[in-house]
Design an enzyme around this catalytic site. Structure first.
Site, PDB file in Angstrom:
ATOM      1  N   SER A 164      -6.817  -1.291   1.068  1.00 43.06           N
ATOM      2  CA  SER A 164      -6.832   0.012   1.743  1.00 43.06           C
ATOM      3  C   SER A 164      -7.261   1.172   0.854  1.00 43.06           C
ATOM      4  O   SER A 164      -7.462   2.280   1.368  1.00 43.06           O
ATOM      5  CB  SER A 164      -5.448   0.299   2.341  1.00 43.06           C
ATOM      6  OG  SER A 164      -5.157  -0.628   3.360  1.00 43.06           O
ATOM      7  N   HIS A 203       1.028  -2.188  10.506  1.00 39.88           N
ATOM      8  CA  HIS A 203       2.458  -1.917  10.560  1.00 39.88           C
ATOM      9  C   HIS A 203       2.743  -0.831  11.602  1.00 39.88           C
ATOM     10  O   HIS A 203       1.820  -0.220  12.134  1.00 39.88           O
ATOM     11  CB  HIS A 203       2.966  -1.485   9.177  1.00 39.88           C
ATOM     12  CG  HIS A 203       2.159  -0.364   8.593  1.00 39.88           C
ATOM     13  ND1 HIS A 203       0.983  -0.575   7.915  1.00 39.88           N
ATOM     14  CD2 HIS A 203       2.350   0.976   8.605  1.00 39.88           C
ATOM     15  CE1 HIS A 203       0.483   0.590   7.534  1.00 39.88           C
ATOM     16  NE2 HIS A 203       1.286   1.552   7.939  1.00 39.88           N
ATOM     17  N   CYS A 219      -3.439   3.129   8.323  1.00 35.58           N
ATOM     18  CA  CYS A 219      -3.635   2.384   9.561  1.00 35.58           C
ATOM     19  C   CYS A 219      -4.900   1.532   9.496  1.00 35.58           C
ATOM     20  O   CYS A 219      -5.990   2.055   9.257  1.00 35.58           O
ATOM     21  CB  CYS A 219      -3.725   3.353  10.737  1.00 35.58           C
ATOM     22  SG  CYS A 219      -4.144   2.544  12.300  1.00 35.58           S
TER      23      CYS A 219
END
Length: 461
Positions: A164, A203, A219
């Protein structure tokens, strides 16, 4: 050569006796000479070695020296090598190597304003004095046989999925290309609902969400939607291949896909695929969904820790970077213009401000919220990079938010969530540099981190 500190072995490098190949390639050397074999010792060998002198002597028939030929008129005085000044902060380097004990991975810290590397940790490491003197050969064999590969400079040679920490590049690309605006809202239902299997998974957090909140919460779904809208939309680009080339060129402008050019030998380029790569692998039939995992730094995308840290420096500068370098000054010479020339990316400063806002929000109340305890306004992005074994723990950030002084990447192999190892190590390193020392509480946390051990099995690499 003597090394004052037991740190920085990979970046300092070492010297060894020249071999026949060295002598054949460079007439400077003769048998018995030493030359740089790795690190700064190798990349700056010509500056460090100087120029040999010449002294012509007269000998009699028995080989006895009788004096200097023509009173030394043909002699050449030797010239000493040039001193180098490194940009490395040794206190920072020492702390980084201690925090990474019993772990595999890397820490890279860059001064955004100059591109100077302030710390470059590769773990496991070794004392550079092991490769000095008569025991050099024996110790080198011992290190080369070690299964943890302590001779490998993971900071510039390790090619990893960025996870990420890659998402800011996607936000910048989508914003600049008009794929999204700051008002664009995408949905997330614990995963990407644009795929039948709901993957990549995500999540729990609020939905729908905009780009700033998507960065703060990391996200997955948001950036999957963004990639689909960019690659599969024929309103903007005539074909999938042309859309993807636009995407790739943004990444190249940010320092990915090629070597950055650091002044150390052995740097690897990582992997940013192009349209031809996917045409070959999918026989010309592919789209955004086929390659959706690259939007979150997985799939074919790999980077070095140096490249991840350089992204942090680029975001800190709101859109430009200087090629990272470890030598600040060569005595009597100007620094190579490669390291003083500004590299501008394809995204605007305005787009970078939105990414900065997302990374600051992450540090206050998102996946990097452990940074909220510090008073220097850190900005960060976590990464949990999927791997054949346990996930890698990654962190990329900079501080302070305005007028940044430091950018950092932390990569801990098989460390799990980015918040488990990457964020706490990153916070301690930034505090050490910005404050000059750790607080008593931070000293305690640093000791705990130093004592933490990750057990590596055969499947971890």
């Amino acid at each position: 050569r003597e090394y004052e500190y037991p740190y920085g072995a990979h970046l300092l490098g070492n010297i060894g006796e020249v071999n026949r190949g060295d002598i054949e390639k460079d007439p400077y050397y003769v048998q018995g000479d030493n030359a740089g074999r790795s690190g700064v010792e190798l990349s700056y060998e010509e500056a460090l070695r100087g120029v040999k002198g010449v002294e012509i002597l007269l000998r009699d028939a028995h080989g006895r020296i009788k004096g200097r030929y023509e009173e030394g008129r043909h002699d050449v005085a030797p010239v000493s090598g040039k001193n180098l000044t490194l940009s490395i902060d040794m206190d920072l380097q020492a702390l980084g190597e201690k925090l990474m004990q019993n772990k595999r991975g890397s820490i890279v810290m860059i001064e955004p304003e100059t591109g100077e590397v302030l710390c470059m940790v590769s773990s496991p490491s070794y004392d550079p004095n092991l490769l000095v003197g008569r025991q050099r050969g024996k110790n080198h064999i011992m290190l080369s046989k070690n299964s943890d590969k302590p001779l490998l400079d993971r900071a510039i040679m390790g090619r990893y999925p960025p996870g990420s920490t890659f998402k800011p590049t996607q936000a910048l690309t989508f914003l600049q290309e008009g794929v999204i605006t700051t008002e664009t809202m995408y949905t997330c239902a614990h995963g990407y609902t644009g795929a039948r299997n709901g993957k990549p998974a995500c999540h729990g957090h609020a939905s729908p969400l905009n780009v700033t909140y998507a960065l703060a919460t990391s996200c997955n779904s948001f950036f999957c939607w963004g990639l689909r809208d960019m690659i599969d939309s024929r309103r903007r680009y005539p074909s999938v291949g042309e859309a993807f080339e636009v995407w790739k060129n943004y990444l190249v402008s940010m320092g990915y896909g090629y070597k950055l050019g650091i002044d150390l030998p052995g740097e690897k380029r990582g992997m940013i695929p192009n349209a031809d790569y996917y045409d070959r692998n999918y026989h010309g039939s592919w789209n955004g969904l086929t390659i959706i995992s690259i939007s979150i730094g997985q799939g074919e995308v790999t980077l070095t820790p140096l490249q991840i840290a350089n992204l942090g420096a680029t975001i800190a500068n709101r859109g430009y970077y200087y090629v990272p370098h470890v030598v600040r000054k060569v005595k009597g010479e100007p620094l190579d213009t490669l390291y003083t020339r500004r590299h501008q990316t394809k995204a605007s400063a305005r787009a970078y401000e939105y990414v900065v806002a997302g990374m600051r929000s992450s540090a206050l109340k998102g996946t990097c919220r452990r940074l909220a305890q510090y008073d220097f306004e850190a900005c960060g992005k976590t990464g949990t990079a999927q791997n054949r074994g346990h996930d890698h723990s990654v962190f990329m950030g900079f501080a302070p938010m305005n007028n940044p002084k430091i950018a950092i990447a932390v990569y801990v192999e098989n460390g799990g969530w980015g918040a488990d190892y990457g964020v706490p190590i990153g916070g301690l390193m930034m505090e050490q540099y910005l404050k000059g020392k750790l607080s008593p509480d931070s000293e305690h946390r640093a000791a705990e981190m130093q004592a933490r051990r990750i057990a590596y099995g055969l499947s971890s690499r």
